[in-house]
Scaffold this motif. Structure first.
Motif, PDB file in Angstrom:
ATOM      1  N   GLN A  82     116.055  -2.605  -2.127  1.00 38.18           N
ATOM      2  CA  GLN A  82     116.599  -3.163  -3.370  1.00 38.18           C
ATOM      3  C   GLN A  82     115.494  -3.449  -4.377  1.00 38.18           C
ATOM      4  O   GLN A  82     115.623  -3.137  -5.577  1.00 38.18           O
ATOM      5  CB  GLN A  82     117.380  -4.433  -3.053  1.00 38.18           C
ATOM      6  N   GLU A  83     114.393  -4.030  -3.906  1.00 40.78           N
ATOM      7  CA  GLU A  83     113.275  -4.335  -4.805  1.00 40.78           C
ATOM      8  C   GLU A  83     112.735  -3.060  -5.441  1.00 40.78           C
ATOM      9  O   GLU A  83     112.512  -2.998  -6.662  1.00 40.78           O
ATOM     10  CB  GLU A  83     112.172  -5.051  -4.028  1.00 40.78           C
ATOM     11  N   LYS A  84     112.520  -2.041  -4.624  1.00 37.90           N
ATOM     12  CA  LYS A  84     111.979  -0.780  -5.137  1.00 37.90           C
ATOM     13  C   LYS A  84     112.987  -0.077  -6.047  1.00 37.90           C
ATOM     14  O   LYS A  84     112.632   0.471  -7.100  1.00 37.90           O
ATOM     15  CB  LYS A  84     111.611   0.136  -3.968  1.00 37.90           C
ATOM     16  N   TRP A  85     114.250  -0.067  -5.645  1.00 27.29           N
ATOM     17  CA  TRP A  85     115.291   0.641  -6.385  1.00 27.29           C
ATOM     18  C   TRP A  85     115.501   0.040  -7.764  1.00 27.29           C
ATOM     19  O   TRP A  85     115.615   0.773  -8.763  1.00 27.29           O
ATOM     20  CB  TRP A  85     116.585   0.619  -5.579  1.00 27.29           C
ATOM     21  N   ARG A  86     115.538  -1.284  -7.831  1.00 25.77           N
ATOM     22  CA  ARG A  86     115.785  -1.936  -9.124  1.00 25.77           C
ATOM     23  C   ARG A  86     114.667  -1.641 -10.117  1.00 25.77           C
ATOM     24  O   ARG A  86     114.872  -1.712 -11.332  1.00 25.77           O
ATOM     25  CB  ARG A  86     115.968  -3.437  -8.920  1.00 25.77           C
ATOM     26  N   GLY A  87     113.489  -1.293  -9.606  1.00 32.69           N
ATOM     27  CA  GLY A  87     112.406  -0.918 -10.499  1.00 32.69           C
ATOM     28  C   GLY A  87     112.704   0.339 -11.293  1.00 32.69           C
ATOM     29  O   GLY A  87     112.119   0.560 -12.365  1.00 32.69           O
ATOM     30  N   LEU A  88     113.623   1.170 -10.799  1.00 31.73           N
ATOM     31  CA  LEU A  88     113.996   2.382 -11.530  1.00 31.73           C
ATOM     32  C   LEU A  88     114.695   2.061 -12.845  1.00 31.73           C
ATOM     33  O   LEU A  88     114.786   2.915 -13.729  1.00 31.73           O
ATOM     34  CB  LEU A  88     114.897   3.269 -10.665  1.00 31.73           C
ATOM     35  N   ALA A  89     115.210   0.842 -12.987  1.00 31.27           N
ATOM     36  CA  ALA A  89     115.854   0.443 -14.241  1.00 31.27           C
ATOM     37  C   ALA A  89     114.863   0.425 -15.399  1.00 31.27           C
ATOM     38  O   ALA A  89     115.273   0.412 -16.569  1.00 31.27           O
ATOM     39  CB  ALA A  89     116.515  -0.926 -14.089  1.00 31.27           C
ATOM     40  N   GLU A  90     113.555   0.434 -15.100  1.00 33.66           N
ATOM     41  CA  GLU A  90     112.537   0.458 -16.148  1.00 33.66           C
ATOM     42  C   GLU A  90     112.332   1.855 -16.723  1.00 33.66           C
ATOM     43  O   GLU A  90     111.671   2.005 -17.750  1.00 33.66           O
ATOM     44  CB  GLU A  90     111.202  -0.065 -15.584  1.00 33.66           C
ATOM     45  N   HIS A  91     112.888   2.868 -16.063  1.00 34.93           N
ATOM     46  CA  HIS A  91     112.713   4.228 -16.569  1.00 34.93           C
ATOM     47  C   HIS A  91     113.503   4.400 -17.865  1.00 34.93           C
ATOM     48  O   HIS A  91     114.633   3.897 -17.982  1.00 34.93           O
ATOM     49  CB  HIS A  91     113.188   5.239 -15.518  1.00 34.93           C
ATOM     50  N   PRO A  92     112.958   5.116 -18.854  1.00 35.27           N
ATOM     51  CA  PRO A  92     113.652   5.244 -20.148  1.00 35.27           C
ATOM     52  C   PRO A  92     114.968   5.999 -20.097  1.00 35.27           C
ATOM     53  O   PRO A  92     115.743   5.946 -21.065  1.00 35.27           O
ATOM     54  CB  PRO A  92     112.633   5.994 -21.014  1.00 35.27           C
ATOM     55  N   LEU A  93     115.266   6.679 -18.998  1.00 32.91           N
ATOM     56  CA  LEU A  93     116.537   7.396 -18.876  1.00 32.91           C
ATOM     57  C   LEU A  93     117.599   6.561 -18.160  1.00 32.91           C
ATOM     58  O   LEU A  93     118.742   6.977 -18.049  1.00 32.91           O
ATOM     59  CB  LEU A  93     116.302   8.710 -18.118  1.00 32.91           C
ATOM     60  N   VAL A  94     117.240   5.369 -17.686  1.00 32.03           N
ATOM     61  CA  VAL A  94     118.117   4.585 -16.810  1.00 32.03           C
ATOM     62  C   VAL A  94     118.632   3.340 -17.524  1.00 32.03           C
ATOM     63  O   VAL A  94     117.867   2.604 -18.158  1.00 32.03           O
ATOM     64  CB  VAL A  94     117.373   4.189 -15.512  1.00 32.03           C
ATOM     65  N   GLY A  95     119.949   3.115 -17.401  1.00 28.61           N
ATOM     66  CA  GLY A  95     120.560   1.931 -17.996  1.00 28.61           C
ATOM     67  C   GLY A  95     120.665   0.765 -17.045  1.00 28.61           C
ATOM     68  O   GLY A  95     120.528  -0.395 -17.433  1.00 28.61           O
ATOM     69  N   GLU A  96     120.941   1.046 -15.777  1.00 28.08           N
ATOM     70  CA  GLU A  96     121.011  -0.003 -14.758  1.00 28.08           C
ATOM     71  C   GLU A  96     120.768   0.642 -13.401  1.00 28.08           C
ATOM     72  O   GLU A  96     120.943   1.858 -13.230  1.00 28.08           O
ATOM     73  CB  GLU A  96     122.362  -0.719 -14.774  1.00 28.08           C
ATOM     74  N   ALA A  97     120.365  -0.187 -12.438  1.00 30.43           N
ATOM     75  CA  ALA A  97     120.115   0.309 -11.082  1.00 30.43           C
ATOM     76  C   ALA A  97     120.648  -0.702 -10.069  1.00 30.43           C
ATOM     77  O   ALA A  97     119.893  -1.326  -9.325  1.00 30.43           O
ATOM     78  CB  ALA A  97     118.626   0.561 -10.864  1.00 30.43           C
ATOM     79  N   PRO A  98     121.981  -0.874 -10.000  1.00 30.72           N
ATOM     80  CA  PRO A  98     122.562  -1.851  -9.075  1.00 30.72           C
ATOM     81  C   PRO A  98     122.497  -1.352  -7.631  1.00 30.72           C
ATOM     82  O   PRO A  98     122.520  -0.149  -7.361  1.00 30.72           O
ATOM     83  CB  PRO A  98     124.010  -1.963  -9.552  1.00 30.72           C
ATOM     84  N   ILE A  99     122.438  -2.281  -6.710  1.00 27.58           N
ATOM     85  CA  ILE A  99     122.362  -1.919  -5.300  1.00 27.58           C
ATOM     86  C   ILE A  99     122.827  -3.098  -4.457  1.00 27.58           C
ATOM     87  O   ILE A  99     122.583  -4.260  -4.791  1.00 27.58           O
ATOM     88  CB  ILE A  99     120.926  -1.497  -4.913  1.00 27.58           C
ATOM     89  N   VAL A 100     123.546  -2.800  -3.364  1.00 27.32           N
ATOM     90  CA  VAL A 100     123.916  -3.793  -2.352  1.00 27.32           C
ATOM     91  C   VAL A 100     123.578  -3.187  -1.004  1.00 27.32           C
ATOM     92  O   VAL A 100     123.969  -2.045  -0.718  1.00 27.32           O
ATOM     93  CB  VAL A 100     125.420  -4.151  -2.406  1.00 27.32           C
ATOM     94  N   GLY A 101     122.858  -3.927  -0.179  1.00 26.28           N
ATOM     95  CA  GLY A 101     122.478  -3.384   1.118  1.00 26.28           C
ATOM     96  C   GLY A 101     121.714  -2.095   0.923  1.00 26.28           C
ATOM     97  O   GLY A 101     120.683  -2.056   0.244  1.00 26.28           O
ATOM     98  N   MET A 102     122.227  -1.001   1.496  1.00 27.10           N
ATOM     99  CA  MET A 102     121.584   0.297   1.354  1.00 27.10           C
ATOM    100  C   MET A 102     122.547   1.301   0.739  1.00 27.10           C
ATOM    101  O   MET A 102     122.764   2.401   1.245  1.00 27.10           O
ATOM    102  CB  MET A 102     121.032   0.770   2.692  1.00 27.10           C
ATOM    103  N   MET A 103     123.165   0.893  -0.364  1.00 27.69           N
ATOM    104  CA  MET A 103     123.937   1.807  -1.208  1.00 27.69           C
ATOM    105  C   MET A 103     123.720   1.397  -2.659  1.00 27.69           C
ATOM    106  O   MET A 103     123.938   0.235  -3.032  1.00 27.69           O
ATOM    107  CB  MET A 103     125.420   1.846  -0.831  1.00 27.69           C
ATOM    108  N   GLY A 104     123.215   2.319  -3.456  1.00 31.14           N
ATOM    109  CA  GLY A 104     122.866   1.975  -4.823  1.00 31.14           C
ATOM    110  C   GLY A 104     123.124   3.123  -5.773  1.00 31.14           C
ATOM    111  O   GLY A 104     123.433   4.244  -5.368  1.00 31.14           O
ATOM    112  N   SER A 105     122.976   2.847  -7.061  1.00 25.55           N
ATOM    113  CA  SER A 105     123.181   3.876  -8.082  1.00 25.55           C
ATOM    114  C   SER A 105     122.244   3.615  -9.245  1.00 25.55           C
ATOM    115  O   SER A 105     121.692   2.522  -9.395  1.00 25.55           O
ATOM    116  CB  SER A 105     124.633   3.885  -8.565  1.00 25.55           C
ATOM    117  N   ILE A 106     122.059   4.637 -10.065  1.00 23.48           N
ATOM    118  CA  ILE A 106     121.372   4.481 -11.346  1.00 23.48           C
ATOM    119  C   ILE A 106     122.208   5.173 -12.406  1.00 23.48           C
ATOM    120  O   ILE A 106     122.675   6.292 -12.213  1.00 23.48           O
ATOM    121  CB  ILE A 106     119.927   5.029 -11.325  1.00 23.48           C
TER     122      ILE A 106
END
Length: 465
Positions: A359-383
């Motif tokens: 989750q910590e690593k995945w949420r960092g993808l929200a900083e990418h200029p192409l990404v609006g959000e990077a929600p995640i619960v457990g081990m299922m997430g989206s960007i």
């Protein structure tokens, strides 16, 4: 014995595949022109294709290989059972040890009074079972007109005629005469895409309130059940606002309708608990299970049913079942899979370490200029891919064009990450190491960079009005 590893050249395999193999959810003509990707072996979290290329599988197959690939214990469990009792049915007042043992184990793991199991061969079959079970339940209670099942738009509950009708994906409904009668759909709790100017909390209550309105509009005496995934998986890993599920639970309790939690994706550790219902505080009457039940090593599904519903169903002859309900080999494999998940502490580790690290690593993808959000619960997430994160904007180009480009860049960089429209999703094996999680996120970032560059080059970074 056929030698699997000593295979034909890739081009010949692709030609044979195109000539004889009809793929799910695929345009066969387009695939024939391109050639299928031929996967030949897998170990841990890594897939290998017929040309020797390796891919980190961030989708665990189809949301299912929770314990990773290549666990010999499951192969040995299957072989032992195949030698002892390769098949017998559970019709005609007959049973066998693997079905008994697995039903007992699922009753032990499931929350509340979910103490009974009706086995199927898949999640689609199990949800077909649920349609007939809830309608039979109310008919046995003298209310046969109570037969409407409410579901959600963009939900996925399988692709058979019944389960595909429960799902709310319109492109599926356009083929084959779906949905069947007496299935009603309300809006999904997807705040990022549909919340407008409301807060997530307000939006969650509004979307849950649609259930109460539908019950009143359709008639309390007509509505049998509400079915929903705790977290919408194939719809794009849609995590509802925190206000949503408590209000859904209140409404189901108030009007006395059955609540079905479709745990096919969320179950068996995916959310950091044994079931998504544990994670989100849901109290279902029926849970649909499949996928992670056997980690995909053998086809199996089922409905885990509460005491009240089971008692009513068991007091009649429920004219329903499948040739492979409770297949002895698949039950044996599922039991061994559950043993590994439990004894190796995999579910606990997802909750305490692997999930939080991802989750910590995945949420960092929200900083990418192409990404609006990077929600995640457990081990299922989206960007969410977007040309304008501040406005949560959609692309002016056709929906899914950006997502498809990103998916192809993922494959070219050794990563399996699925796209749903312009949303990228992951559901990796629960046994990933920290270094494998680092690799997943690094490759995802690279794919995003390449996608952004391609979209700019092709003039596709324009937002829809």
């Amino acid at each position: 014995m056929t030698l699997i590893s000593n295979h034909l050249p890739t081009a010949e395999l692709q030609a044979l595949d195109a000539a004889h193999h009809m793929h799910p959810f695929t345009n066969g003509g387009e695939l024939e022109a391109k050639g299928a990707r031929v996967i030949t072996r897998a170990k841990g979290v890594t897939l290998t294709d017929s040309d020797g290329n390796d891919y980190l599988d961030a989708m665990a197959g189809l949301w299912c290989v929770n314990i990773g690939y290549g666990r010999d214990e499951l192969a040995e469990a299957a072989a032992r059972q195949m030698r002892e009792l390769p098949y017998y049915n559970t019709f005609f007042q007959t049973t066998h040890v693997p079905a008994i043992a697995l039903a007992q184990k699922l009753a032990e793991l499931a929350p509340g009074d979910l103490n009974h199991v009706f086995f199927a061969g898949s999640g689609s079959e199990a949800n077909d079972t649920n349609i007939r079970m809830v309608r039979t339940y109310w008919a046995q209670k003298g209310q046969p007109e109570k037969n409407i099942i409410i579901s959600r738009k963009n939900a996925y509950h399988g692709s058979s005629v019944g389960s595909g009708s429960l799902g709310g994906m319109t492109f599926m409904h356009e083929q084959g005469g779906l949905p069947i009668p007496n299935v009603h759909h309300i809006d999904q709790p997807h705040w990022w895409a549909e919340g407008g100017d409301t807060s997530p909390e307000e939006f969650g209550l509004e979307r849950a309130g649609q259930l109460e309105k539908a019950i009143k509009d359709l008639g309390v005496d007509r509505v049998a059940a509400f079915i929903a995934e705790p977290i919408q998986g194939a719809g794009g890993v849609i995590i509802p606002p925190e206000t949503y599920w408590p209000e859904i639970q209140r409404i189901c309790d108030k009007y006395g309708i059955l609540l079905i939690a479709d745990e096919v994706i969320c179950g068996f550790g995916r959310t950091g608990s044994w079931f998504g219902s544990n994670t989100l505080g849901i109290r279902p009457h029926i849970m649909t299970v499949a996928k992670g039940l056997s980690s995909g090593y053998a086809p199996i599904g089922g409905s885990i049913v509460c005491d009240e519903v089971a008692q009513v169903i068991n007091n009649c002859e429920f004219a329903h079942g499948y040739t492979y309900s409770g297949h002895p080999m698949t039950c044996a494999v599922a039991l061994e899979n559950l043993r590994i998940l439990q004894e190796e502490g995999i579910v606990d580790r997802v909750a305490s370490h692997t999930g939080p690290y991802l989750q910590e690593k995945w949420r960092g993808l929200a900083e990418h200029p192409l990404v609006g959000e990077a929600p995640i619960v457990g081990m299922m997430g989206s960007i969410a891919l977007t040309p304008d994160a501040a406005r949560r904007a959609k692309f002016a180009a056709d929906q899914g064009a950006a997502g498809l480009k990103c998916r192809e860049h993922c494959f070219r960089n050794g990563l399996v990450m699925r796209h749903v429209g312009d949303r990228m999703i992951i559901s990796p094996p629960l046994v990933m190491t920290d270094s494998e999680i680092d690799t997943l996120v690094d490759r995802a970032w690279t794919a995003l960079d390449l996608t952004l560059a391609q979209l700019k080059k092709e003039g596709l970074m324009e937002a829809a009005e």
